[in-house]
Write a protein that holds these residues in place. Structure first.
Motif, PDB file in Angstrom:
ATOM      1  N   ASP A   1       0.813  -1.253   0.169  1.00  0.00           N
ATOM      2  CA  ASP A   1      -0.191  -0.183   0.108  1.00  0.00           C
ATOM      3  C   ASP A   1       1.054   1.260   0.107  1.00  0.00           C
ATOM      4  OD1 ASP A   1      -1.827   1.896   0.158  1.00  0.00           O
ATOM      5  OD2 ASP A   1      -2.546   1.383   2.255  1.00  0.00           O
ATOM      6  N   THR A   2       1.352   1.590  -1.219  1.00  0.00           N
ATOM      7  CA  THR A   2       2.325   2.776  -1.430  1.00  0.00           C
ATOM      8  C   THR A   2       1.960   4.102  -0.772  1.00  0.00           C
ATOM      9  OG1 THR A   2       1.585   3.327  -3.464  1.00  0.00           O
ATOM     10  CG2 THR A   2       3.389   1.610  -3.282  1.00  0.00           C
ATOM     11  N   ASP A   3       0.680   4.297  -0.408  1.00  0.00           N
ATOM     12  CA  ASP A   3       0.276   5.386   0.193  1.00  0.00           C
ATOM     13  C   ASP A   3       0.521   5.200   1.852  1.00  0.00           C
ATOM     14  OD1 ASP A   3      -0.588   6.644  -2.042  1.00  0.00           O
ATOM     15  OD2 ASP A   3      -2.547   6.404  -1.961  1.00  0.00           O
ATOM     16  N   ALA A   4       0.684   4.338   2.297  1.00  0.00           N
ATOM     17  CA  ALA A   4       0.782   4.009   3.746  1.00  0.00           C
ATOM     18  C   ALA A   4       2.195   4.370   4.048  1.00  0.00           C
ATOM     19  CB  ALA A   4       0.361   2.633   4.167  1.00  0.00           C
ATOM     20  N   THR A   5       2.267   5.082   5.213  1.00  0.00           N
ATOM     21  CA  THR A   5       3.845   5.386   5.784  1.00  0.00           C
ATOM     22  C   THR A   5       3.845   4.545   7.002  1.00  0.00           C
ATOM     23  OG1 THR A   5       3.390   7.378   4.891  1.00  0.00           O
ATOM     24  CG2 THR A   5       5.168   7.300   6.582  1.00  0.00           C
ATOM     25  N   PHE A   6       5.155   4.224   7.521  1.00  0.00           N
ATOM     26  CA  PHE A   6       5.361   3.352   8.589  1.00  0.00           C
ATOM     27  C   PHE A   6       5.659   4.652   9.695  1.00  0.00           C
ATOM     28  CE2 PHE A   6       6.231   0.146   5.882  1.00  0.00           C
ATOM     29  CZ  PHE A   6       6.197  -0.938   6.544  1.00  0.00           C
ATOM     30  N   MET A   7       4.498   4.112  10.691  1.00  0.00           N
ATOM     31  CA  MET A   7       4.284   5.255  12.081  1.00  0.00           C
ATOM     32  C   MET A   7       4.389   4.244  13.378  1.00  0.00           C
ATOM     33  SD  MET A   7       1.161   7.377  10.739  1.00  0.00           S
ATOM     34  CE  MET A   7       0.898   8.154   8.989  1.00  0.00           C
ATOM     35  N   ARG A   8       4.688   5.208  14.209  1.00  0.00           N
ATOM     36  CA  ARG A   8       4.780   4.436  15.627  1.00  0.00           C
ATOM     37  C   ARG A   8       3.548   4.420  16.242  1.00  0.00           C
ATOM     38  NH1 ARG A   8       8.743   1.647  17.740  1.00  0.00           N
ATOM     39  NH2 ARG A   8      10.214   3.013  16.780  1.00  0.00           N
ATOM     40  N   MET A   9       3.061   3.338  16.296  1.00  0.00           N
ATOM     41  CA  MET A   9       1.739   3.027  16.825  1.00  0.00           C
ATOM     42  C   MET A   9       1.874   2.904  18.345  1.00  0.00           C
ATOM     43  SD  MET A   9      -0.219   2.863  14.069  1.00  0.00           S
ATOM     44  CE  MET A   9       0.047   2.715  12.240  1.00  0.00           C
ATOM     45  N   LYS A  10       0.484   2.887  19.044  1.00  0.00           N
ATOM     46  CA  LYS A  10       0.765   2.635  20.570  1.00  0.00           C
ATOM     47  C   LYS A  10       1.338   1.417  20.952  1.00  0.00           C
ATOM     48  CE  LYS A  10      -2.090   6.173  21.574  1.00  0.00           C
ATOM     49  NZ  LYS A  10      -1.491   7.198  22.486  1.00  0.00           N
ATOM     50  N   ASP A  11       2.008   1.422  22.164  1.00  0.00           N
ATOM     51  CA  ASP A  11       2.798   0.245  22.588  1.00  0.00           C
ATOM     52  C   ASP A  11       1.608  -0.942  22.788  1.00  0.00           C
ATOM     53  OD1 ASP A  11       5.027   1.753  22.766  1.00  0.00           O
ATOM     54  OD2 ASP A  11       4.822   2.125  24.957  1.00  0.00           O
ATOM     55  N   ASP A  12       2.365  -2.167  22.550  1.00  0.00           N
ATOM     56  CA  ASP A  12       1.286  -3.349  22.897  1.00  0.00           C
ATOM     57  C   ASP A  12       1.472  -3.685  24.369  1.00  0.00           C
ATOM     58  OD1 ASP A  12       3.888  -4.470  23.680  1.00  0.00           O
ATOM     59  OD2 ASP A  12       4.091  -5.773  21.481  1.00  0.00           O
ATOM     60  N   HIS A  13       0.880  -4.806  24.657  1.00  0.00           N
ATOM     61  CA  HIS A  13       0.737  -5.013  26.130  1.00  0.00           C
ATOM     62  C   HIS A  13       2.073  -5.325  26.923  1.00  0.00           C
ATOM     63  CE1 HIS A  13       1.091  -9.000  24.041  1.00  0.00           C
ATOM     64  NE2 HIS A  13       1.305  -9.486  25.166  1.00  0.00           N
ATOM     65  N   MET A  14       2.838  -5.639  26.260  1.00  0.00           N
ATOM     66  CA  MET A  14       4.586  -5.736  26.817  1.00  0.00           C
ATOM     67  C   MET A  14       5.165  -4.228  26.563  1.00  0.00           C
ATOM     68  SD  MET A  14       4.681  -8.825  27.858  1.00  0.00           S
ATOM     69  CE  MET A  14       6.410  -9.134  28.061  1.00  0.00           C
ATOM     70  N   GLN A  15       4.619  -3.161  26.478  1.00  0.00           N
ATOM     71  CA  GLN A  15       5.140  -1.961  26.229  1.00  0.00           C
ATOM     72  C   GLN A  15       6.253  -2.012  25.127  1.00  0.00           C
ATOM     73  OE1 GLN A  15       3.718   0.278  28.487  1.00  0.00           O
ATOM     74  NE2 GLN A  15       2.265  -1.090  28.476  1.00  0.00           N
ATOM     75  N   ASN A  16       6.015  -2.778  24.247  1.00  0.00           N
ATOM     76  CA  ASN A  16       6.984  -2.510  23.049  1.00  0.00           C
ATOM     77  C   ASN A  16       6.421  -1.598  22.132  1.00  0.00           C
ATOM     78  OD1 ASN A  16       8.585  -4.530  23.948  1.00  0.00           O
ATOM     79  ND2 ASN A  16       7.329  -6.258  23.482  1.00  0.00           N
ATOM     80  N   GLY A  17       7.137  -0.727  21.400  1.00  0.00           N
ATOM     81  CA  GLY A  17       6.768   0.146  20.618  1.00  0.00           C
ATOM     82  C   GLY A  17       6.613  -0.493  19.059  1.00  0.00           C
ATOM     83  N   GLN A  18       5.290  -0.073  18.534  1.00  0.00           N
ATOM     84  CA  GLN A  18       4.884  -0.781  17.324  1.00  0.00           C
ATOM     85  C   GLN A  18       5.071   0.211  16.126  1.00  0.00           C
ATOM     86  OE1 GLN A  18       3.105  -4.204  17.316  1.00  0.00           O
ATOM     87  NE2 GLN A  18       4.470  -3.941  19.133  1.00  0.00           N
ATOM     88  N   LEU A  19       5.886  -0.287  15.065  1.00  0.00           N
ATOM     89  CA  LEU A  19       6.175   0.331  13.842  1.00  0.00           C
ATOM     90  C   LEU A  19       5.392  -0.279  12.799  1.00  0.00           C
ATOM     91  CD1 LEU A  19       7.683   2.892  12.856  1.00  0.00           C
ATOM     92  CD2 LEU A  19       9.673   1.524  12.203  1.00  0.00           C
ATOM     93  N   LYS A  20       4.462   0.378  12.279  1.00  0.00           N
ATOM     94  CA  LYS A  20       3.596  -0.281  11.218  1.00  0.00           C
ATOM     95  C   LYS A  20       3.014   0.762  10.314  1.00  0.00           C
ATOM     96  CE  LYS A  20       1.240  -3.118  15.032  1.00  0.00           C
ATOM     97  NZ  LYS A  20       0.193  -3.473  15.514  1.00  0.00           N
ATOM     98  N   PRO A  21       2.780   0.138   9.015  1.00  0.00           N
ATOM     99  CA  PRO A  21       2.309   0.973   7.978  1.00  0.00           C
ATOM    100  C   PRO A  21       0.902   1.532   8.502  1.00  0.00           C
ATOM    101  CG  PRO A  21       2.222  -1.137   7.397  1.00  0.00           C
ATOM    102  CD  PRO A  21       2.830  -1.336   8.536  1.00  0.00           C
ATOM    103  N   GLY A  22       0.662   2.806   8.230  1.00  0.00           N
ATOM    104  CA  GLY A  22      -0.808   3.266   8.629  1.00  0.00           C
ATOM    105  C   GLY A  22      -0.951   4.720   8.125  1.00  0.00           C
ATOM    106  N   TYR A  23      -2.080   5.303   8.562  1.00  0.00           N
ATOM    107  CA  TYR A  23      -2.232   6.906   8.374  1.00  0.00           C
ATOM    108  C   TYR A  23      -2.575   7.433   9.550  1.00  0.00           C
ATOM    109  CZ  TYR A  23      -2.927   4.724   3.563  1.00  0.00           C
ATOM    110  OH  TYR A  23      -2.895   4.232   2.411  1.00  0.00           O
ATOM    111  N   ASN A  24      -2.583   8.762   9.576  1.00  0.00           N
ATOM    112  CA  ASN A  24      -2.707   9.709  10.577  1.00  0.00           C
ATOM    113  C   ASN A  24      -4.203  10.150  10.398  1.00  0.00           C
ATOM    114  OD1 ASN A  24      -2.920  11.418  12.747  1.00  0.00           O
ATOM    115  ND2 ASN A  24      -1.080  12.506  12.072  1.00  0.00           N
ATOM    116  N   ALA A  25      -4.956   9.907  11.083  1.00  0.00           N
ATOM    117  CA  ALA A  25      -6.627  10.443  11.115  1.00  0.00           C
ATOM    118  C   ALA A  25      -6.778  11.411  12.148  1.00  0.00           C
ATOM    119  CB  ALA A  25      -7.619   9.002  11.297  1.00  0.00           C
ATOM    120  N   GLN A  26      -7.247  12.704  11.331  1.00  0.00           N
ATOM    121  CA  GLN A  26      -7.740  13.780  12.329  1.00  0.00           C
ATOM    122  C   GLN A  26      -9.161  13.962  12.229  1.00  0.00           C
ATOM    123  OE1 GLN A  26      -5.200  16.113  13.559  1.00  0.00           O
ATOM    124  NE2 GLN A  26      -3.788  14.335  13.480  1.00  0.00           N
ATOM    125  N   ILE A  27      -9.628  14.354  13.408  1.00  0.00           N
ATOM    126  CA  ILE A  27     -11.025  14.635  13.564  1.00  0.00           C
ATOM    127  C   ILE A  27     -11.308  16.006  14.352  1.00  0.00           C
ATOM    128  CG2 ILE A  27     -11.883  12.184  13.126  1.00  0.00           C
ATOM    129  CD1 ILE A  27     -12.344  12.392  16.213  1.00  0.00           C
TER     130      ILE A  27
END
Length: 514
Positions: free
Chosen positions: A262-288
């Motif tokens: 998904d070439t429009d998706a950028t790798f972003m730091r997501m919320k930590d998982d249950h083990m407090q590990n940072g998650q770097l995943k492809p995604g989008y920044n949603a603003q409301i």
């Protein structure tokens, strides 16, 4: 003693109805599906209908498909196959569709193709209906952002720095091979003007590689086997590699990464998982932007930082409603000179924290935890424009450094320097660098911070800060936790905007029912 036999109501699956009930009779008058029907019946769908052609086989009416899609999202059904199944088995969907048997391909095409470019207008009309009912005013909005994972593969990344490094390494290897070939070439084969290896294109690389290999072939007896192999490898692979890197740079633009699936998706730091590990995943920044937990506006961004999303988000609001909100409340993720100036220029009363605001308030009135050597703790004389260090030494103005942000916004930082730090007993605590200590100050940012600080600490500011945490943040909780919307199912920015919009519209109609 006789035991009484249990009695049951009549059960006969083959019982015929004298007067068969209609589907309408099976749905309660206050059921949410009727609200969806009534709301969307008031919407002007001429723009959507205009996307259809007069020729060909008659298709399903877009009004019916839109009602089905919105109700499906209200019912937490997002898969086109599950929506197809509901149309055959769920009485609410059967009533809404007039018992139309729509296949999943038609549903998927309607969502990902027909709604692109026009859905925001549908969303706007529903918000305006809610405004007519007095549920929102569009004058005060609470703005925040969250990152939502793309459906793209988590390990299909392309990094901008890696592309740049590979290009530079390739250019260096090509230049080295050119210099080597020129060093052994006969006079008639030498080229007095070497190529510009930093501005080569695939065709130029191919021509250069052929020249190199021609020389290596003519001087075959003098050339090491490794050099010959290197020359062949360059001619075979470098033109295609450069073409691939240029295509990747075109996709990246100003981003630092993208996903291959998904070439429009950028790798972003997501919320930590249950083990407090940072998650770097492809995604989008949603603003409301919300008001009374109703979503007024939404935008999707490829930038992980909220800082640069405020301007396009407000432009979207202006485009939707023809005006801007009178007040905007947001957290410290939006606090910058650029955004403060933007809000002021637009006539919007902004209650937007700057990044150190919470820390200031936490430490206010307490000595514990205050870093007395921080620049903000130093005395500043605004009339004569100098700082005073903890030892009482003046730190005089030394110059101005002009910089530009990622969006091109110009900023000025003023620099101040002490004179006699060597031998100072506080030097180890004051700063660790060599020479005399230097601090910087952005006068315009300090001006905005002072104004914002006064507004945020006012009675109205405190009320709005508390209200923000009870307005926009619970809206994201509803979408992501209660509705399980943590990952998109569609790819590319235009399609994920549709998907998020459907969630936002379904949320708003649910709030109306509540």
């Amino acid at each position: 003693m006789n035991k009484m036999r249990p009695t049951f109501k009549d059960y006969n699956q083959n019982q015929a109805w004298l007067f068969p009930p209609s589907i309408d009779e099976l749905i309660p008058k206050d059921h949410p599906v009727r609200i969806v029907d009534r709301v969307l019946e008031q919407i002007d769908l001429r723009e959507l209908i205009s996307t259809y052609h007069a020729e060909g086989k008659p298709g399903y009416h877009p009004k019916m498909l839109l009602k089905v899609m919105v109700y499906a999202y209200m019912d937490n059904i997002y898969s086109s196959r599950k929506i197809e199944k509901a149309l055959k088995e769920n009485v609410n969907f059967m009533w809404l569709s007039g018992r139309a048997q729509v296949d999943h391909n038609t549903i998927a095409r309607f969502r990902s193709e027909r709604l692109v470019g026009i859905f925001k207008n549908v969303f706007k009309q529903v918000v305006l209906l809610l405004a007519e009912e007095g549920l929102v005013t569009l004058k005060r909005v609470y703005t925040d952002g969250t990152k939502i994972e793309s459906v793209a593969g988590r390990y299909t990344f392309v990094w901008g720095n890696a592309v740049k490094t590979r290009k530079e390494k390739m250019q260096q290897q090509l230049e080295e091979m050119w210099d080597y070939a020129q060093s052994i070439a006969d006079e008639e084969d030498k080229d007095p003007e070497p190529p510009d290896f930093k501005a080569v294109d695939p065709k130029k690389i191919e021509q250069t590689a052929k020249k190199i290999n021609k020389i290596l072939k003519n001087k075959s007896s003098q050339v090491e086997p490794k050099k010959k192999a290197k020359g062949r490898y360059i001619e075979k692979n470098f033109p295609e590699n450069l073409k691939k890197y240029q295509e990747q740079e075109q996709i990246l633009q100003e981003r630092n990464s993208f996903s291959k699936t998904d070439t429009d998706a950028t790798f972003m730091r997501m919320k930590d998982d249950h083990m407090q590990n940072g998650q770097l995943k492809p995604g989008y920044n949603a603003q409301i932007s919300t008001e009374e937990q109703i979503i007024i506006n939404y935008t999707l961004h490829q930038d992980a930082n909220d800082l640069h999303t405020l301007k396009p988000h407000l432009e979207s609001h202006q485009e939707l409603y023809g005006s801007l909100p009178e007040e905007l409340i947001a957290d410290a993720g939006y606090g910058s000179q650029e955004n403060y100036e933007l809000l002021e220029s637009k006539g919007i009363e902004g209650y937007v924290k700057f990044p150190t605001f919470d820390r200031e308030q936490k430490l206010a009135g307490r000595n514990k935890g205050i870093k007395v050597f921080d620049r903000d703790q130093l005395y500043y004389n605004p009339e004569k424009d100098f700082y005073v260090c903890p030892m009482g030494q003046r730190m005089d103005f030394k110059g101005v450094k002009r910089t530009r942000t990622k969006s091109g916004y110009a900023q000025e930082n003023h620099y101040y320097q002490a004179k006699h730090c060597e031998g100072c007993p506080l030097r180890g605590s004051c700063f660790k660098g060599s020479g005399n200590r230097t601090v910087q100050r952005n006068p315009q940012l300090e001006y905005y911070k002072e104004k914002v600080r006064e507004k945020l600490l006012s009675q109205e500011g405190e009320k709005l800060r508390k209200k923000r945490t009870a307005d926009v943040e619970p809206t994201f909780a509803q979408l992501k936790h209660n509705r399980k919307f943590t990952r998109f199912t569609l790819r590319t920015l235009p399609k994920v905007e549709i998907e998020f919009g459907l969630h936002a519209l379904a949320h708003n109609i649910k709030k109306r029912i509540a």
